[in-house]
Scaffold this motif. Structure first.
Motif, PDB file in Angstrom:
ATOM      1  N   ARG A  24      -0.063  -5.462  13.784  1.00 14.00           N
ATOM      2  CA  ARG A  24      -0.255  -6.087  12.472  1.00 14.00           C
ATOM      3  C   ARG A  24      -0.333  -5.027  11.372  1.00 14.00           C
ATOM      4  O   ARG A  24       0.082  -5.256  10.239  1.00 14.00           O
ATOM      5  CB  ARG A  24      -1.537  -6.934  12.470  1.00 14.00           C
ATOM      6  N   PHE A  25      -0.868  -3.856  11.714  1.00 14.78           N
ATOM      7  CA  PHE A  25      -0.988  -2.764  10.758  1.00 14.78           C
ATOM      8  C   PHE A  25       0.403  -2.228  10.385  1.00 14.78           C
ATOM      9  O   PHE A  25       0.659  -1.891   9.227  1.00 14.78           O
ATOM     10  CB  PHE A  25      -1.849  -1.665  11.369  1.00 14.78           C
ATOM     11  N   VAL A  26       1.313  -2.182  11.357  1.00 16.55           N
ATOM     12  CA  VAL A  26       2.685  -1.746  11.097  1.00 16.55           C
ATOM     13  C   VAL A  26       3.365  -2.718  10.133  1.00 16.55           C
ATOM     14  O   VAL A  26       4.078  -2.310   9.217  1.00 16.55           O
ATOM     15  CB  VAL A  26       3.492  -1.636  12.407  1.00 16.55           C
ATOM     16  N   VAL A  27       3.161  -4.012  10.338  1.00 13.30           N
ATOM     17  CA  VAL A  27       3.746  -5.019   9.449  1.00 13.30           C
ATOM     18  C   VAL A  27       3.261  -4.804   8.022  1.00 13.30           C
ATOM     19  O   VAL A  27       4.044  -4.868   7.061  1.00 13.30           O
ATOM     20  CB  VAL A  27       3.386  -6.447   9.920  1.00 13.30           C
ATOM     21  N   HIS A  28       1.976  -4.519   7.882  1.00 16.72           N
ATOM     22  CA  HIS A  28       1.391  -4.295   6.553  1.00 16.72           C
ATOM     23  C   HIS A  28       2.051  -3.095   5.866  1.00 16.72           C
ATOM     24  O   HIS A  28       2.385  -3.151   4.671  1.00 16.72           O
ATOM     25  CB  HIS A  28      -0.113  -4.070   6.699  1.00 16.72           C
ATOM     26  N   ILE A  29       2.241  -2.010   6.597  1.00 16.51           N
ATOM     27  CA  ILE A  29       2.868  -0.813   6.019  1.00 16.51           C
ATOM     28  C   ILE A  29       4.329  -1.077   5.694  1.00 16.51           C
ATOM     29  O   ILE A  29       4.825  -0.702   4.623  1.00 16.51           O
ATOM     30  CB  ILE A  29       2.747   0.384   6.988  1.00 16.51           C
ATOM     31  N   ALA A  30       5.045  -1.728   6.618  1.00 14.74           N
ATOM     32  CA  ALA A  30       6.478  -1.978   6.421  1.00 14.74           C
ATOM     33  C   ALA A  30       6.725  -2.827   5.183  1.00 14.74           C
ATOM     34  O   ALA A  30       7.715  -2.624   4.466  1.00 14.74           O
ATOM     35  CB  ALA A  30       7.064  -2.654   7.654  1.00 14.74           C
ATOM     36  N   ARG A  31       5.835  -3.759   4.896  1.00 18.24           N
ATOM     37  CA  ARG A  31       6.016  -4.622   3.724  1.00 18.24           C
ATOM     38  C   ARG A  31       5.960  -3.834   2.419  1.00 18.24           C
ATOM     39  O   ARG A  31       6.540  -4.237   1.419  1.00 18.24           O
ATOM     40  CB  ARG A  31       4.944  -5.712   3.724  1.00 18.24           C
ATOM     41  N   SER A  32       5.273  -2.708   2.429  1.00 17.90           N
ATOM     42  CA  SER A  32       5.182  -1.904   1.203  1.00 17.90           C
ATOM     43  C   SER A  32       6.496  -1.205   0.887  1.00 17.90           C
ATOM     44  O   SER A  32       6.653  -0.639  -0.193  1.00 17.90           O
ATOM     45  CB  SER A  32       4.061  -0.870   1.342  1.00 17.90           C
ATOM     46  N   TYR A  33       7.465  -1.248   1.814  1.00 11.58           N
ATOM     47  CA  TYR A  33       8.779  -0.628   1.601  1.00 11.58           C
ATOM     48  C   TYR A  33       9.872  -1.674   1.387  1.00 11.58           C
ATOM     49  O   TYR A  33      11.055  -1.375   1.509  1.00 11.58           O
ATOM     50  CB  TYR A  33       9.142   0.258   2.790  1.00 11.58           C
ATOM     51  N   ASN A  34       9.477  -2.876   1.058  1.00 11.17           N
ATOM     52  CA  ASN A  34      10.441  -3.963   0.853  1.00 11.17           C
ATOM     53  C   ASN A  34      11.416  -3.687  -0.286  1.00 11.17           C
ATOM     54  O   ASN A  34      12.525  -4.194  -0.296  1.00 11.17           O
ATOM     55  CB  ASN A  34       9.703  -5.280   0.573  1.00 11.17           C
TER      56      ASN A  34
END
Length: 285
Positions: free
Chosen positions: A60-70
């Protein structure tokens, strides 16, 4: 703690992204004690089940970080997959004796993999190759407060902030503003934009008389050189080359071997030696 085994498709962000996000959000967050126990088990005993649980609880933490690079225009599922690779690398290298939580250690590995993926795929032509350029690439996007070009004061402020020259800020800003253009016209292009494609600006030399004459002369010269080279061979070698390469109905090694009463390997050697002599004669012509 057990996260349970899930179907592979559910844990693939490349499939149904919403289902994936919902699934990983259901994995419970580890307490400091649980994380320490699993990390010790992996570090000292090589327990792969402990590694799996550490990874699953941090997806879930990876998803949170990845969303910041949308904002880079790349599929979120791909960003998550790359971040997951970084997470697994972090878990493999995590030392529980350092006294830090896994999430603090893993964030650097996760971002590093995502950064590398963005730089590989954001443009066909690489926009950042050195360490300094990569830092400027990611920081400049965050530093720009609007879509317009930076004025002189803003460019100087960004340069001072990032510790680089203003000219490097301007250069990277130009790279960020560029875009990839298709060489051929797209199917969706209208009549007006269809002919703007670079392919229409190439010169077609297929029907240029000078080019046709050059091609004709080259072909005639090549044929003449080949005939001269073949004439320098003995009869058997010349016949083998003609039957193996120049005849419409080409002969096999075994057919020629039976005809000359030698082995197929001997025919192959004669063919190889004859080919070498022909190449030498053509190059010397």
């Amino acid at each position: 703690m057990s996260t349970g085994l899930m179907p592979a498709g559910v844990l693939s962000p490349g499939g149904n992204l919403n289902a994936y996000v919902q699934t990983v959000s259901r994995f419970p967050v580890l307490s400091p004690e649980e994380e320490q126990h699993l990390a010790d088990d992996l570090y000292y005993n090589g327990n792969l089940e402990a590694a799996r649980q550490l990874v699953m609880s941090h997806l879930r933490f990876v998803v949170h970080i990845a969303r910041s690079y949308n904002g880079y225009g790349l599929p979120l599922g791909d960003l998550i997959q790359e971040g997951n690779v970084g997470l697994m690398k972090a878990v493999k290298r995590f030392n529980p004796e350092r006294g830090v939580r896994l999430v603090s250690f893993a964030v650097h590995w996760i971002k590093a993999e995502i950064h590398e993926f963005i730089l590989r795929n954001w443009r066909i032509v690489k926009v950042a190759t050195t360490k300094a350029q990569r830092k400027l690439f990611f920081n400049l996007r965050g530093a720009k407060k609007r879509l317009a070009w930076l004025n002189n004061d803003e460019a100087e402020a960004v340069a001072e902030d990032l510790g680089v020259d203003v000219k490097h800020v301007r250069e990277m800003e130009g790279r960020l503003a560029s875009y990839d253009a298709g060489f051929d016209a797209g199917e969706e292009d209208d009549d007006d934009s269809h002919y703007v494609a670079p392919v229409h600006y190439l010169e077609d030399k297929r029907y240029d008389p000078a080019t046709q004459l050059e091609d004709s002369n080259w072909e005639e010269n090549s044929v003449n050189n080949l005939e001269v080279a073949l004439e320098k061979l003995d009869d058997r070698s010349r016949t083998i080359l003609q039957r193996r390469w120049l005849a419409e109905d080409k002969s096999t090694l075994h057919e020629l071997a039976a005809e000359y009463g030698v082995s197929a390997e001997r025919i192959r050697q004669l063919e190889k030696n004859a080919m070498k002599k022909v190449k030498t004669a053509i190059l010397a012509a």
